[in-house]
Design a protein around this motif. Structure first.
Motif, mmCIF file in Angstrom:
data_model
loop_
_atom_site.group_PDB
_atom_site.id
_atom_site.type_symbol
_atom_site.label_atom_id
_atom_site.label_comp_id
_atom_site.label_asym_id
_atom_site.label_seq_id
_atom_site.Cartn_x
_atom_site.Cartn_y
_atom_site.Cartn_z
ATOM 1 N N GLU A 196 -2.793 -4.132 -1.014
ATOM 2 C CA GLU A 196 -4.228 -3.887 -0.924
ATOM 3 C C GLU A 196 -4.639 -3.274 0.425
ATOM 4 O OE1 GLU A 196 -3.735 -8.403 -0.189
ATOM 5 O OE2 GLU A 196 -2.974 -6.975 -1.637
ATOM 6 N N TYR A 197 -3.785 -3.335 1.435
ATOM 7 C CA TYR A 197 -4.095 -2.735 2.733
ATOM 8 C C TYR A 197 -3.526 -1.321 2.881
ATOM 9 C CZ TYR A 197 -5.525 -7.407 4.128
ATOM 10 O OH TYR A 197 -6.157 -8.625 4.190
ATOM 11 N N ARG A 198 -2.860 -0.818 1.884
ATOM 12 C CA ARG A 198 -2.264 0.514 1.991
ATOM 13 C C ARG A 198 -3.287 1.575 1.720
ATOM 14 N NH1 ARG A 198 3.677 -0.287 -0.679
ATOM 15 N NH2 ARG A 198 4.258 -1.942 0.706
#
Length: 198
Positions: A196-198
């Motif tokens: 989800e942080y990519r």
């Protein structure tokens, strides 16, 4: 009630030398020598003559003598001593190659007779950082030093048949499949980032 001097002197002599004199004697019985277990009839076998574990039991010392290392050593210690007597280094105690830095394409090879091997990395050039102990195994033969990036690879040189009958993913010769990316392990630091942080 005072004793006279002659009576006092007689009392002292009686206390010092009793009337019945005992003589001091000692005797001991030396037991018959018993053969040492696995004594091999006092014969010290050569390295080439070692065939089983029973051959790795020393003859022991003669009765009343202090045994030498060769006479009392058993097991792996005895095997090492017999090898050294004939110029064979059983445990290969030479230091690892420190003339270069190991890479994934050309790692520093560490030979092992067991399923697991520990090696200490002191950096490249040698002694550039404190010793960091790396653990390699048959399941995971390649390790990289987190300090300097030196790559070590364990090469299994033990018996072809594992007495414990574990499946290590190796063929009959102890060779792996050549794949160095282990399933489920991060390949780079980017793999640690949550999706989800990519």
């Amino acid at each position: 009630m005072f004793l006279s001097r002659p009576a006092l002197a007689a009392a002292r002599r009686a206390a010092a030398s009793p009337i019945i004199k005992r003589s001091f004697t000692s005797s001991f019985v030396r037991p018959a020598p018993t053969p040492a277990s696995g004594s091999n009839d006092g014969k010290i076998k050569k390295f080439e003559e070692i065939k089983s574990e029973s051959d790795l039991v020393g003859p022991g010392a003669a009765v009343g003598a202090v045994p030498t290392d060769l006479e009392q050593a058993t097991g792996l210690e005895r095997l090492e001593i017999l090898g050294k007597m004939q110029g064979i280094d059983i445990f290969d105690m030479k230091p690892l190659d420190a003339s270069r830095k190991g890479t994934l394409d050309n790692p520093i090879v560490v030979k092992s007779f067991g399923d697991e091997q520990y090696a200490g990395c002191t950096g490249y050039p040698a002694d550039s950082h404190n010793t960091i102990w790396l653990t390699m195994s048959r399941d995971r033969p390649i390790e990289r030093c987190p300090e300097c990036g030196n790559v070590l690879k364990m090469e299994y040189v033990g018996p072809a048949e594992d007495p414990h009958a574990h499946d290590h993913g190796h063929d009959a010769h102890g060779h792996g499949d050549g794949v160095h990316n282990y399933e489920g392990e991060p390949k780079t630091f980017a793999d640690f980032v949550r999706p989800e942080y990519r």
